[in-house]
Design a protein around this motif. Sequence first.
Motif, PDB file in Angstrom:
ATOM      1  N   LEU A 102     -33.837 -15.611  25.986  1.00 49.99           N
ATOM      2  CA  LEU A 102     -33.764 -15.233  27.311  1.00 49.99           C
ATOM      3  C   LEU A 102     -34.826 -14.566  27.842  1.00 49.99           C
ATOM      4  O   LEU A 102     -35.423 -13.543  27.066  1.00 49.99           O
ATOM      5  CB  LEU A 102     -32.237 -14.483  27.602  1.00 49.99           C
ATOM      6  CG  LEU A 102     -31.183 -15.449  27.534  1.00 49.99           C
ATOM      7  CD1 LEU A 102     -29.877 -14.594  27.705  1.00 49.99           C
ATOM      8  CD2 LEU A 102     -30.876 -16.312  28.573  1.00 49.99           C
ATOM      9  N   ASP A 104     -37.140 -11.501  29.938  1.00 49.91           N
ATOM     10  CA  ASP A 104     -36.981 -10.179  30.148  1.00 49.91           C
ATOM     11  C   ASP A 104     -36.306  -9.557  31.091  1.00 49.91           C
ATOM     12  O   ASP A 104     -36.219 -10.455  32.307  1.00 49.91           O
ATOM     13  CB  ASP A 104     -38.271  -9.557  29.983  1.00 49.91           C
ATOM     14  CG  ASP A 104     -39.275  -9.763  28.968  1.00 49.91           C
ATOM     15  OD1 ASP A 104     -39.088 -10.163  27.853  1.00 49.91           O
ATOM     16  OD2 ASP A 104     -40.633  -9.324  29.166  1.00 49.91           O
ATOM     17  N   SER A 106     -33.531 -10.198  32.214  1.00 54.82           N
ATOM     18  CA  SER A 106     -32.488 -11.031  32.937  1.00 54.82           C
ATOM     19  C   SER A 106     -31.171 -10.692  32.939  1.00 54.82           C
ATOM     20  O   SER A 106     -30.447 -11.561  33.611  1.00 54.82           O
ATOM     21  CB  SER A 106     -32.714 -12.529  32.250  1.00 54.82           C
ATOM     22  OG  SER A 106     -32.527 -12.222  30.912  1.00 54.82           O
ATOM     23  N   ARG A 130     -34.834  -5.628  25.685  1.00 54.57           N
ATOM     24  CA  ARG A 130     -35.804  -6.404  26.428  1.00 54.57           C
ATOM     25  C   ARG A 130     -35.151  -7.275  27.400  1.00 54.57           C
ATOM     26  O   ARG A 130     -35.617  -7.524  28.605  1.00 54.57           O
ATOM     27  CB  ARG A 130     -36.756  -7.486  25.431  1.00 54.57           C
ATOM     28  CG  ARG A 130     -37.675  -8.301  25.942  1.00 54.57           C
ATOM     29  CD  ARG A 130     -38.285  -9.278  24.875  1.00 54.57           C
ATOM     30  NE  ARG A 130     -37.400 -10.460  24.561  1.00 54.57           N
ATOM     31  CZ  ARG A 130     -36.805 -11.187  25.091  1.00 54.57           C
ATOM     32  NH1 ARG A 130     -37.271 -11.608  26.370  1.00 54.57           N
ATOM     33  NH2 ARG A 130     -35.922 -12.148  24.379  1.00 54.57           N
ATOM     34  N   VAL A 131     -34.024  -7.808  27.100  1.00 51.92           N
ATOM     35  CA  VAL A 131     -33.371  -8.781  28.001  1.00 51.92           C
ATOM     36  C   VAL A 131     -32.586  -8.240  29.165  1.00 51.92           C
ATOM     37  O   VAL A 131     -32.089  -8.722  29.848  1.00 51.92           O
ATOM     38  CB  VAL A 131     -32.676 -10.085  27.138  1.00 51.92           C
ATOM     39  CG1 VAL A 131     -33.473 -10.749  26.592  1.00 51.92           C
ATOM     40  CG2 VAL A 131     -31.270  -9.258  26.586  1.00 51.92           C
TER      41      VAL A 131
END
Length: 253
Positions: A102, A104, A106, A130-131
């Motif tokens: 997925l 970054d 999100s 990160r996500v």
Amino acid sequence: MIVPVTDEQELRSRRARSFGAQAAAYAEHRPDYPLEALRWGLPAEAAHVVDLGAGTGKLTEGLRALGLRVTAVEPDEGMRAEFGRLLPDVPVLDGTAESIPLPDASADAVVAGQAFHWFDPGPALTEIARVTRPGGTFLALWNHDDMTVPWVAEFGELTRTSISRSWRSFSGELPSHAQWEPFERSHFRHTQRRTAETLLATVATHSHMLIAPPEEREATLARLREFLARTPETAEGEFDLPLMTTAMRASRR
Ligand SMILES: C[S@@+](CC[C@H](N)C(=O)[O-])C[C@H]1O[C@@H](n2cnc3c(N)ncnc32)[C@H](O)[C@@H]1O
């Protein structure tokens, strides 16, 4: 032939990959999660949540009951197939906690039900960060028997096999990571409507049972069946199994 397992790393990895073969039984017998625990761990204005190590979708069902949009990530093909059968309108992606397919920032939150202990914690927390958008959260949940109830504690002792380990995935030191505010833990009481047979079916889906030698598995189940038949709380018909949900949450810096 049963090959003795000597290497702890190999044992963990076999247990982590043991679920798919029993995916339908898993979906039928594992408990769900209290919505109160989900509310505790999600940011106020969450809309999109990633269910990491989603299995057959037990936790996704709770997230959807709160009106959230869910993307599931699950490495095991058998679990993904069962997830797709049960929740055909929820996307389920092939991925792991250490490599999430997925973009970054999100997700408003990432949740993991009964799964964080299978992750490689450092790389996984970096990848989850990160996500997750800044201010979003990570929530890990574990359902376990409520050992403060004497018959439940005795049942728990009898459940152990040679593959069982004394580590408790939901207790011990909280993780710490530069991209996350300090982790917090909380507990939520919960019950699941049961019969002796459905309780035994759940025990049979635990990873230590799935990879135990067949004769040990059968002997353990026979011992448990006998215990449930002679214990007043469980001897007849349906009963409420006392459960505890342990939850761990942190906010993305
Ligand atoms: C005990 S099941 C829990 C499934 C589901 N979340 C639930 O609450 O019922 C653990 C799941 O974690 C998955 N898993 C194991 N290692 C993983 C990893 N490194 N990253 C993501 N998922 C993993 C397994 O395939 C399995 O579906």
